[in-house]
Write a protein that holds these residues in place. Structure first.
Motif, PDB file in Angstrom:
ATOM      1  N   PRO A 107      29.402 -23.840  81.524  1.00 52.90           N
ATOM      2  CA  PRO A 107      29.021 -25.161  82.033  1.00 52.90           C
ATOM      3  C   PRO A 107      28.098 -25.058  83.234  1.00 52.90           C
ATOM      4  CG  PRO A 107      31.220 -24.600  82.764  1.00 52.90           C
ATOM      5  CD  PRO A 107      30.791 -23.506  81.832  1.00 52.90           C
ATOM      6  N   TYR A 141      30.830 -30.725  87.582  1.00 51.54           N
ATOM      7  CA  TYR A 141      30.302 -30.478  86.249  1.00 51.54           C
ATOM      8  C   TYR A 141      29.236 -31.524  85.916  1.00 51.54           C
ATOM      9  CZ  TYR A 141      30.199 -30.327  81.147  1.00 51.54           C
ATOM     10  OH  TYR A 141      29.794 -30.274  79.842  1.00 51.54           O
ATOM     11  N   ARG A 169      26.467 -30.735  81.163  1.00 52.14           N
ATOM     12  CA  ARG A 169      25.611 -29.844  80.363  1.00 52.14           C
ATOM     13  C   ARG A 169      26.157 -28.424  80.409  1.00 52.14           C
ATOM     14  NH1 ARG A 169      20.113 -30.384  83.142  1.00 52.14           N
ATOM     15  NH2 ARG A 169      21.538 -29.715  84.709  1.00 52.14           N
ATOM     16  N   SER A 170      25.706 -27.625  79.447  1.00 49.40           N
ATOM     17  CA  SER A 170      26.132 -26.232  79.419  1.00 49.40           C
ATOM     18  C   SER A 170      25.013 -25.347  78.882  1.00 49.40           C
ATOM     19  CB  SER A 170      27.376 -26.070  78.542  1.00 49.40           C
ATOM     20  OG  SER A 170      27.023 -26.145  77.180  1.00 49.40           O
ATOM     21  N   PRO A 181      24.177 -26.253  72.731  1.00 50.98           N
ATOM     22  CA  PRO A 181      23.852 -27.172  73.834  1.00 50.98           C
ATOM     23  C   PRO A 181      22.713 -28.103  73.423  1.00 50.98           C
ATOM     24  CG  PRO A 181      23.145 -24.928  74.349  1.00 50.98           C
ATOM     25  CD  PRO A 181      23.877 -24.872  73.043  1.00 50.98           C
ATOM     26  N   GLU A 205      36.865 -29.878  79.094  1.00 51.85           N
ATOM     27  CA  GLU A 205      36.358 -31.215  79.405  1.00 51.85           C
ATOM     28  C   GLU A 205      37.308 -32.307  78.917  1.00 51.85           C
ATOM     29  OE1 GLU A 205      32.082 -33.367  79.334  1.00 51.85           O
ATOM     30  OE2 GLU A 205      32.647 -32.368  77.481  1.00 51.85           O
ATOM     31  N   HIS A 245      35.081 -24.342  80.526  1.00 52.82           N
ATOM     32  CA  HIS A 245      35.492 -25.530  81.274  1.00 52.82           C
ATOM     33  C   HIS A 245      36.095 -26.521  80.278  1.00 52.82           C
ATOM     34  CE1 HIS A 245      35.363 -28.860  84.093  1.00 52.82           C
ATOM     35  NE2 HIS A 245      34.687 -29.566  83.202  1.00 52.82           N
ATOM     36  N   VAL A 282      33.823 -26.564  77.167  1.00 53.97           N
ATOM     37  CA  VAL A 282      32.403 -26.354  77.429  1.00 53.97           C
ATOM     38  C   VAL A 282      32.209 -24.888  77.811  1.00 53.97           C
ATOM     39  CG1 VAL A 282      30.464 -27.057  78.863  1.00 53.97           C
ATOM     40  CG2 VAL A 282      32.193 -28.730  78.210  1.00 53.97           C
ATOM     41  N   THR A 295      29.469 -26.246  73.176  1.00 59.36           N
ATOM     42  CA  THR A 295      30.885 -26.592  73.235  1.00 59.36           C
ATOM     43  C   THR A 295      31.632 -26.013  72.042  1.00 59.36           C
ATOM     44  OG1 THR A 295      30.547 -28.676  72.055  1.00 59.36           O
ATOM     45  CG2 THR A 295      30.475 -28.768  74.447  1.00 59.36           C
TER      46      THR A 295
END
Length: 111
Positions: free
Chosen positions: A76, A83, A86-87, A110, A52, A50, A73, A91
């Motif tokens: 995610p 979203y 957080r993941s 994370p 960001e 994802h 991310v 990242t």
């Protein structure tokens, strides 16, 4: 100053799809794992990416006068289709030159 044109060009040059392909290529090149000081992290096939943030960084000390920085991310977490910030895998920040070539990466676990 209207930055709409600049940001549209940045989005076109570094689309989510291109970034996803680049991240997948990176995973394949490192054997889908990174060794860190406190262990290892593995990236399963088809890890969701994802995008960001995309940033344009002006730095006269860098060849070309700057770079593009993308915060992607990995795995995610979404809630109600949004979203959460957080993941599961952390990242990956990617530096690109102004022509869209991968320069460097920075992985964060994370929190």
């Amino acid at each position: 100053m209207d930055w709409t044109h600049v940001m549209a060009e940045l989005d076109a040059h570094l689309s989510d799809e291109k970034i996803g392909r680049d991240v997948e290529t990176f995973f394949e090149e490192v054997g889908r794992r990174l060794e860190l000081d406190d262990g290892e992290v593995s990236f399963p096939p088809e890890t969701l990416v994802h995008v960001e943030e995309r940033m344009l960084v002006r730095n006269p000390e860098v060849r070309g006068g700057g770079y593009l920085l993308v915060k992607a991310v990995l795995k995610p977490l979404f809630e109600d289709g949004k979203y959460t910030g957080r993941s599961r895998l952390g990242t990956l920040k990617i530096m690109y030159d102004f022509e869209g070539r991968w320069l460097d990466e920075f992985y964060s676990r994370p929190s």
